[in-house]
Design a protein around this motif. Sequence first.
Motif, PDB file in Angstrom:
ATOM      1  N   GLU A 205      -2.775  -5.152  -6.518  1.00 50.90           N
ATOM      2  CA  GLU A 205      -2.416  -6.268  -7.398  1.00 50.90           C
ATOM      3  C   GLU A 205      -0.968  -6.656  -7.079  1.00 50.90           C
ATOM      4  N   THR A 206      -0.762  -7.907  -6.708  1.00 57.07           N
ATOM      5  CA  THR A 206       0.565  -8.370  -6.308  1.00 57.07           C
ATOM      6  C   THR A 206       0.927  -9.656  -7.037  1.00 57.07           C
ATOM      7  N   SER A 208       3.421 -13.106  -6.069  1.00 60.61           N
ATOM      8  CA  SER A 208       4.239 -13.743  -5.036  1.00 60.61           C
ATOM      9  C   SER A 208       5.135 -14.809  -5.645  1.00 60.61           C
ATOM     10  N   HIS A 213       6.268 -11.272  -1.596  1.00 58.37           N
ATOM     11  CA  HIS A 213       5.156 -10.612  -2.271  1.00 58.37           C
ATOM     12  C   HIS A 213       5.618  -9.291  -2.896  1.00 58.37           C
ATOM     13  N   HIS A 214       5.324  -9.132  -4.185  1.00 54.80           N
ATOM     14  CA  HIS A 214       5.796  -7.974  -4.942  1.00 54.80           C
ATOM     15  C   HIS A 214       4.613  -7.156  -5.444  1.00 54.80           C
ATOM     16  N   LEU A 215       4.692  -5.847  -5.272  1.00 54.50           N
ATOM     17  CA  LEU A 215       3.627  -4.953  -5.714  1.00 54.50           C
ATOM     18  C   LEU A 215       3.677  -4.767  -7.230  1.00 54.50           C
ATOM     19  N   VAL A 247      -0.246  -0.999   0.975  1.00 55.25           N
ATOM     20  CA  VAL A 247       0.546  -2.124   0.466  1.00 55.25           C
ATOM     21  C   VAL A 247       1.115  -2.953   1.617  1.00 55.25           C
ATOM     22  N   ILE A 251       0.586  -7.016   2.220  1.00 57.66           N
ATOM     23  CA  ILE A 251       1.702  -7.961   2.375  1.00 57.66           C
ATOM     24  C   ILE A 251       1.583  -8.718   3.694  1.00 57.66           C
TER      25      ILE A 251
END
Length: 411
Positions: A205-206, A208, A213-215, A247, A251
């Motif tokens: 699940e990310t 952006s 893009h952030h976890l 991850v 990305i």
Amino acid sequence: MTRALAVRSVLFVGGRRTEAMEAAHRAGMTISYLGPKSGLSERRRELVASALLVPDMSADHIVKAAIALHSVQPFDLAMTMNDDFLQAAARINHELGLLANPLEAVTAVTDKAFMRELLRDSEVGQVAAASVRSAYDLRMLPRTIPLPVILKPTRGTASQSIHVIHDTEQLDALARELDFSVPAEDTTPPWLAEEFLDGAEFSVETFSMAGRHHLLAVTEKFKTANFVEIGHLVPARTPAEQQDRIVAEVITLLTALGVQEGPAHTEVMLTARGPRIIETHTRPGGDAIVELVRLASGFDIQQLTFSWLAGEPVDLTPEPVAGAAAIWFLTVPEGKVTAVGGLAEASAAEGVVTAVLTAAVGDLVPPLHNSWARQGDVIAIGDDPDTALQRARQGVGRFTVEVEPPSAPAF
């Protein structure tokens, strides 16, 4: 970081749930709705400033209706949380020049064959795949991809109609049984064949923001032999080194597809060759994964989405409620439901956050071929993943559903 252009008014296309609208309302947005009358619940009526009700929800009709609406009542963004309308919403934004994820990126997440083609020359780990347009294509498949292979609808959802083909006898049977027809104007193949991926499955699940893009979380997934999802766990029980590889692959994928903003839900298989992408979506994960992420990772994905769109500064500091959260689904044999119970007992069990029992006396339970055949679920929390998972499964075990098997056909 804030969005370059703030959204003040948003058009929701289709759907029935209210969580996204509620978040948009809290962000101070003016909300419009385009869709059938059946999707305009009482709560949705309270949230929307205007609604354009249309009986025809084909993509072309949706786009034309939205453009006409925009000419008299402009909106800053069209969006949907429903897979059926993701492509239509992306076309609306593209044709009106509204800031959103590129049309090609959204097309790739709704058309699995196009995604594989788009990724062919990228740095994403490759998965052998082939479009299947006819029974002949299916029978010729072993010439390009060794058996076993996965065969799935190119635009399928909810674990529907997924087949594992182990031998030529099964392949021939499917070639006789499957529907290969598509609308005349549709260039997308009806089926996609992919190499069989063996390993542990996760979803990532990310969120952006402007292409970064952030976890938010890595979710451990549980499925039946025919790929119906029966449980999810946040955080996944995987070593840090493996999680980092998973991850990093996601990305790389999102960057290759050109995803710019908003939530994404990406399914990954960790194979002996490393992580391999199964599919991705430019929306939050379903099956209450949004709630698991809120509880165990401390991110409210819906509110994060609309705070970003509204141009507010986004804080990615986690504020988890518990160390872990899990959901487990109730599955029962095919047949007619004759008795149900145990909801109160499941709801009162230690660590249980919510318990839902959808089975009712008189219901006809279909075979477990997709997510809609499940009959309830329990969400539970714990200090660690094992505890949360155990509590969710034990909660489901408190349900009682008696089923009368279907009668054997008379000859």
